[in-house]
Enzyme design. Structure first.
Site, PDB file in Angstrom:
ATOM      1  N   GLU A 173      58.869  56.695  -4.856  1.00  0.00           N
ATOM      2  CA  GLU A 173      58.414  57.778  -3.969  1.00  0.00           C
ATOM      3  C   GLU A 173      57.206  58.533  -4.505  1.00  0.00           C
ATOM      4  O   GLU A 173      56.784  59.511  -3.895  1.00  0.00           O
ATOM      5  CB  GLU A 173      59.583  58.728  -3.677  1.00  0.00           C
ATOM      6  CG  GLU A 173      60.654  58.048  -2.856  1.00  0.00           C
ATOM      7  CD  GLU A 173      61.857  58.923  -2.572  1.00  0.00           C
ATOM      8  OE1 GLU A 173      61.945  60.033  -3.120  1.00  0.00           O
ATOM      9  OE2 GLU A 173      62.731  58.472  -1.796  1.00  0.00           O
TER      10      GLU A 173
ATOM     11  N   LYS B  24      57.766  56.993  -9.824  1.00  0.00           N
ATOM     12  CA  LYS B  24      58.950  57.833  -9.998  1.00  0.00           C
ATOM     13  C   LYS B  24      60.110  56.988 -10.510  1.00  0.00           C
ATOM     14  O   LYS B  24      60.947  57.433 -11.279  1.00  0.00           O
ATOM     15  CB  LYS B  24      59.300  58.442  -8.635  1.00  0.00           C
ATOM     16  CG  LYS B  24      60.510  59.345  -8.636  1.00  0.00           C
ATOM     17  CD  LYS B  24      60.782  59.863  -7.230  1.00  0.00           C
ATOM     18  CE  LYS B  24      61.941  60.827  -7.189  1.00  0.00           C
ATOM     19  NZ  LYS B  24      62.328  61.170  -5.813  1.00  0.00           N
ATOM     20  N   GLN B  25      60.175  55.734 -10.031  1.00  0.00           N
ATOM     21  CA  GLN B  25      61.376  54.926 -10.291  1.00  0.00           C
ATOM     22  C   GLN B  25      61.055  53.448 -10.126  1.00  0.00           C
ATOM     23  O   GLN B  25      59.976  53.079  -9.671  1.00  0.00           O
ATOM     24  CB  GLN B  25      62.468  55.317  -9.298  1.00  0.00           C
ATOM     25  CG  GLN B  25      62.101  55.026  -7.852  1.00  0.00           C
ATOM     26  CD  GLN B  25      62.937  55.839  -6.889  1.00  0.00           C
ATOM     27  OE1 GLN B  25      62.517  56.901  -6.455  1.00  0.00           O
ATOM     28  NE2 GLN B  25      64.117  55.358  -6.539  1.00  0.00           N
TER      29      GLN B  25
ATOM     30  N   TRP C  66      69.851  54.654   0.849  1.00  0.00           N
ATOM     31  CA  TRP C  66      69.977  53.261   0.416  1.00  0.00           C
ATOM     32  C   TRP C  66      70.810  53.153  -0.862  1.00  0.00           C
ATOM     33  O   TRP C  66      71.267  52.078  -1.208  1.00  0.00           O
ATOM     34  CB  TRP C  66      68.590  52.652   0.198  1.00  0.00           C
ATOM     35  CG  TRP C  66      67.866  53.192  -1.029  1.00  0.00           C
ATOM     36  CD1 TRP C  66      67.743  54.500  -1.402  1.00  0.00           C
ATOM     37  CD2 TRP C  66      67.198  52.428  -2.033  1.00  0.00           C
ATOM     38  NE1 TRP C  66      67.014  54.603  -2.560  1.00  0.00           N
ATOM     39  CE2 TRP C  66      66.667  53.358  -2.976  1.00  0.00           C
ATOM     40  CE3 TRP C  66      66.979  51.078  -2.236  1.00  0.00           C
ATOM     41  CZ2 TRP C  66      65.942  52.949  -4.095  1.00  0.00           C
ATOM     42  CZ3 TRP C  66      66.252  50.680  -3.348  1.00  0.00           C
ATOM     43  CH2 TRP C  66      65.751  51.606  -4.266  1.00  0.00           C
ATOM     44  N   ASP C  67      71.010  54.277  -1.541  1.00  0.00           N
ATOM     45  CA  ASP C  67      71.848  54.301  -2.751  1.00  0.00           C
ATOM     46  C   ASP C  67      73.175  53.591  -2.485  1.00  0.00           C
ATOM     47  O   ASP C  67      73.724  52.917  -3.360  1.00  0.00           O
ATOM     48  CB  ASP C  67      72.188  55.745  -3.157  1.00  0.00           C
ATOM     49  CG  ASP C  67      70.989  56.666  -3.285  1.00  0.00           C
ATOM     50  OD1 ASP C  67      70.035  56.493  -2.524  1.00  0.00           O
ATOM     51  OD2 ASP C  67      71.034  57.577  -4.127  1.00  0.00           O
TER      52      ASP C  67
HETATM   53  C1  BGC Z   1      65.198  58.832  -4.931  1.00  0.00           C
HETATM   54  C2  BGC Z   1      65.657  57.992  -3.771  1.00  0.00           C
HETATM   55  C3  BGC Z   1      67.149  58.214  -3.578  1.00  0.00           C
HETATM   56  C4  BGC Z   1      67.453  59.686  -3.401  1.00  0.00           C
HETATM   57  C5  BGC Z   1      68.936  59.980  -3.319  1.00  0.00           C
HETATM   58  C6  BGC Z   1      65.545  60.272  -4.675  1.00  0.00           C
HETATM   59  O1  BGC Z   1      65.191  61.045  -5.775  1.00  0.00           O
HETATM   60  O2  BGC Z   1      63.823  58.697  -5.119  1.00  0.00           O
HETATM   61  O3  BGC Z   1      65.405  56.635  -4.049  1.00  0.00           O
HETATM   62  O4  BGC Z   1      67.589  57.498  -2.488  1.00  0.00           O
HETATM   63  O5  BGC Z   1      66.943  60.389  -4.510  1.00  0.00           O
HETATM   64  O6  BGC Z   1      69.590  59.603  -4.485  1.00  0.00           O
END
Ligand code: BGC
Length: 780
Positions: free
Chosen positions: A487, A599-600, A357-358
């Site tokens: 996550e 995490k984010q 999704w980035d």
């Molecule tokens: C993040 C995801 C992201 C992926 C790739 C992961 O660490 O939690 O949101 O899509 O990295 O960048």
């Protein structure tokens, strides 16, 4: 410009990522030419991967069967130098001076070395490396050797060699963010043609082919004999140049390397066609010559900077960082409609080269406003892989519709861990959001009719299949058992981000169906027939959107991340040892899932993308709450926090988070830049500045700004393309803002809620600063 800072192995690996050159197809990491020390693959081609089966000990229906892993292709950058039998090796002799720098205006990576060999011969080396813009443009290296104080035979050995993955036990600690390195290409045939040498290789399972060819031009000042010899052996092609250099003599080698890739036949005619494509690309480039190629690359970058440049007055380090990030994002973004932007672009092996999704939530906004054609190509890639998303939906138990894979290259789900993979259904809404953002900025109905509408409709269908009107929640539409962006929390009910994005998705799908039905009935009828879409289904989307349940906790006045988040045990942040970060490397996922630790950005991202959905004071409270429980172990997080902090007027915080996203790779803030650059975080620096500090918001088709000035800055400027117009926004002292129409028919935009008209006759308007707090609240 970026200058290398160190030559330790760790610093070198990081520098190799920073000095990556690319054109959306090829990515060449920036190692030094003679270096066989690097364990990272050097050259990647966007979209070239091998399929490896995923083995589970306990497998359930719908689990991903295989993963696409991008594979290293033969390294064309290798050039060894030997002086009278002594090889150039920076770990021997004396390095008298060594500089490498990347010029963001020309795209050229320069190197200047002065080295004294163990026997005391001093040599100067000057190199220039360039990746030609056009797909599939070659890599060109000019390698210039000057003898300073010796007369001796110099041998330059230029190779094309397959990447050797490190031995399994050399890999060290397992890091889930790094994929396996596959040596998956099997040799098919040599290419030998009139000064051109190379080879064709193929994968075993993904049916992909790669051809790589090289040619050289050699000159020696003052003339003198130069001996040239080519050798093909054990999958390596080498081209050796020998000459005797006297003090002051300069030997110059220009090496051009072209790559071509295909997908399909495992046959001799296919191999021949592939070889011919690579040879043709090489001949085109050599016919133009290095000066012409340099000029073309500079011109292409000049165009890019004209539409994209960002200037920051008073913070040169951050200005340089944002420019570097934009440059690398452009280099990493596929533009052929067959590929997208990997989490690391083509700059490293991290995340196996997968698209996440980035691409849509982070890279796409930047491209929409600076390179709309590339943004369209990335969305076209999603349309091209719609069948894969349909198959994935079926595997996940949905009778109709499409579910995009959480991570993929070829279009199939590649996540072996579904709680942080396929459970992230928000990817469907993210892609629909990206389509809408592109449409709002471009008005490109051709795209909508050909690709966008089908993507939006097919993905919208899933929400109705998986969600339901829940009588225990007053009949609100609820979505259960999903993972949101955070996550460290998985498999939850009513994830705020997912529900809010699904709501926007459903509304947009209903709106597109209604508009196309009205304005383009034939096209709409064709799309509806192709996917068996009935009128009542589109009405259902609108109803579900209107009834969508968005969690809000009256007692605390917070927007909970999901139904259970506020009930969870707080994480012991103070008691977590510093060396236990990032948490994902030290704790079983279940430990993380049962705690209040993020995490984010998750809910915080929803507040940024859909500001009108949330009540401003509750957003402010929620921001403080999520700030306290977020560890930012994902690099995607800081830019989002910067964006929201800026919109909330918390400028010191916003600036601190902005630095974390802007310098993520230049300062190797997450200690893993060596595995590749963080494309989303780099894009996050543009988002934080343009959508945070300047407050750009454009959903609905009108540009709205609420500019602010971060502390310590005296101003900043950026450019945007919007509906056929190019504008420049310049924010100065006290956030006084000037809007300038640089091209196009003109437009009306909103500055803190006041309409500003830009026309070709009155192209510039200066708007004074507004009462910040009130105005900012109004936009949340
Ligand atoms: C993040 C995801 C992201 C992926 C790739 C992961 O660490 O939690 O949101 O899509 O990295 O960048």
């Amino acid at each position: 410009m970026v200058i290398a800072r160190g030559e330790s192995p760790a610093a070198l690996k990081c520098t190799e990522s920073l000095f990556t050159l690319g054109n959306g197809f090829i990515g060449v990491r920036g190692g030094v030419e003679e270096d066989a020390r690097s364990t990272a693959p050097v050259v990647h081609l966007n979209g070239v991967y091998e399929v490896t089966p995923i083995t589970y000990h306990e497998k359930a229906p719908g689990f991903a069967e295989a993963s696409d892993t991008r594979i290293p292709v033969p390294d064309g950058t290798l050039i060894g130098l030997t002086i009278e039998g002594e090889p150039l090796d920076l770990s021997t002799g004396t390095v008298l001076a060594h500089h490498r720098w990347l010029d963001l205006r020309t795209g050229v990576l320069h190197r200047s070395l002065r080295w004294r060999s163990p026997a005391g011969r001093t040599v100067r080396l000057a190199t220039e490396r360039l990746v030609v813009e056009d797909h599939p443009g070659p890599v060109v290296i000019q390698y210039q050797v000057t003898a300073e104080d010796f007369t001796a035979e110099v041998v330059v050995d230029s190779c094309l060699a397959p990447h050797q993955p490190p031995a399994a036990d050399a890999a060290g600690v397992h890091d889930p963010r790094v994929g396996p390195q596959l040596a998956a290409l099997a040799f098919r045939r040599w290419i030998v043609e009139d000064g051109i040498d190379g080879m064709v290789l193929r994968t075993g399972r993904s049916r992909q082919g790669v051809a790589v060819v090289m040619s050289h031009a050699v000159t020696l000042t003052g003339g003198g004999p130069v001996l040239v010899n080519s050798l093909r052996d054990q999958g390596i092609v080498s081209h050796t140049v020998r000459a005797t250099l006297a003090p002051g003599a300069v030997l110059t080698l220009v090496k051009s390397v072209a790559y071509a890739a295909d997908k399909g036949e495992d046959s001799t005619p296919a191999d021949d066609a592939l070889a011919a494509a690579a040879v043709a690309a090489l001949r085109r480039a050599t016919a133009i010559g290095l000066p012409g190629l340099r000029q073309a690359r500079t011109q292409a970058l000049q165009d890019f900077w004209l539409s994209s440049d960002i200037a920051i007055d008073g913070a040169p380090e951050l200005e340089r960082a944002v420019r570097f990030n934009l440059f690398q994002l452009l280099q990493g973004a596929g533009r052929d409609g067959l590929t997208s932007v990997g989490a690391k672009g083509q700059s490293g092996e991290g995340y196996e080269g997968h698209y996440f999704w980035d691409a849509e939530i982070f890279a796409l906004p930047v491209l929409v406003y600076t390179r709309p054609a590339v943004a369209r190509a990335i969305l076209e890639y999603r349309h091209r892989t719609l069948d894969g998303a349909r198959a994935h939906a079926r595997a996940m138990g949905h009778r109709k519709g499409a579910l995009y894979p959480w991570r993929t290259i070829g279009g199939a789900e590649c996540s072996a861990y579904f709680p942080a993979g396929s459970a992230q259904y928000h990817i469907n809404a993210d892609i629909a959001h990206a389509v809408r953002q592109y449409m709002d900025a471009s008005g490109d109905d051709d795209f909508l009719v050909r690709h966008g509408a089908e993507i939006v409709f097919e993905t919208a269908r899933l929400w109705l299949d998986m969600g339901h009107y829940n009588p225990r929640r007053g009949g609100r539409f609820c979505i259960h058992e999903v993972t949101g962006p955070d996550e460290y929390t998985a498999m939850v009910d009513n994830n705020l981000y997912t529900n809010a994005m699904a709501q926007a998705h459903l509304e947009y799908a209903a709106e597109v169906a209604a508009r196309l039905g009205r304005e383009k009935p034939e096209a709409f009828a064709r799309i509806a027939a192709a996917i068996s879409l009935g009128a009542e289904e589109a009405e259902g989307w609108g109803q579900a959107a209107a009834a969508m349940y968005l969690p809000y906790d009256e007692a605390s006045g917070l927007y909970p991340q999901d139904d259970s988040f506020l009930d969870k045990k707080p994480w012991d942040f103070a008691g977590t040892p510093a060396n236990h970060h990032p948490l994902l490397m030290h704790y079983h996922p279940l430990v993380l899932y049962r705690h209040q630790v993020c995490k984010q950005a998750d809910a915080v991202l929803a507040f940024c993308l859909l500001p009108h959905r949330f009540e401003p004071e509750a957003v402010r409270r929620s921001f403080a709450f999520y700030e306290a429980v977020t560890v930012h172990d994902s690099t995607l997080s800081a830019g989002v926090f910067a964006l929201l902090a800026a919109r909330l007027g918390q400028m010191d915080k916003a600036l601190a988070y902005f630095k974390d996203t802007a310098l993520v790779d230049l300062d190797d803030l997450h200690h893993n830049t060596g595995h590749g650059l963080h494309m989303a975080a780099m894009a996050g620096s543009w988002m934080a500045l343009v959508q945070g500090f300047a407050g750009l918001h454009a959903l609905g088709g009108t540009l709205r700004f609420t500019p602010t000035l971060p502390p310590g800055w005296s101003g900043y400027r950026f450019r945007l393309d919007f509906r056929g117009n190019r504008i420049e926004v310049a924010v100065g002292c006290d956030a006084a803002t000037s809007y300038r129409l640089l091209a196009g028919p003109g437009l009306a935009l909103s500055h803190h809620g006041q309409v500003v008209h830009l026309t070709p006759t009155t192209p510039e308007q200066v708007a004074p600063e507004q009462v910040m707090e009130g105005a900012r609240h109004a936009t949340l």
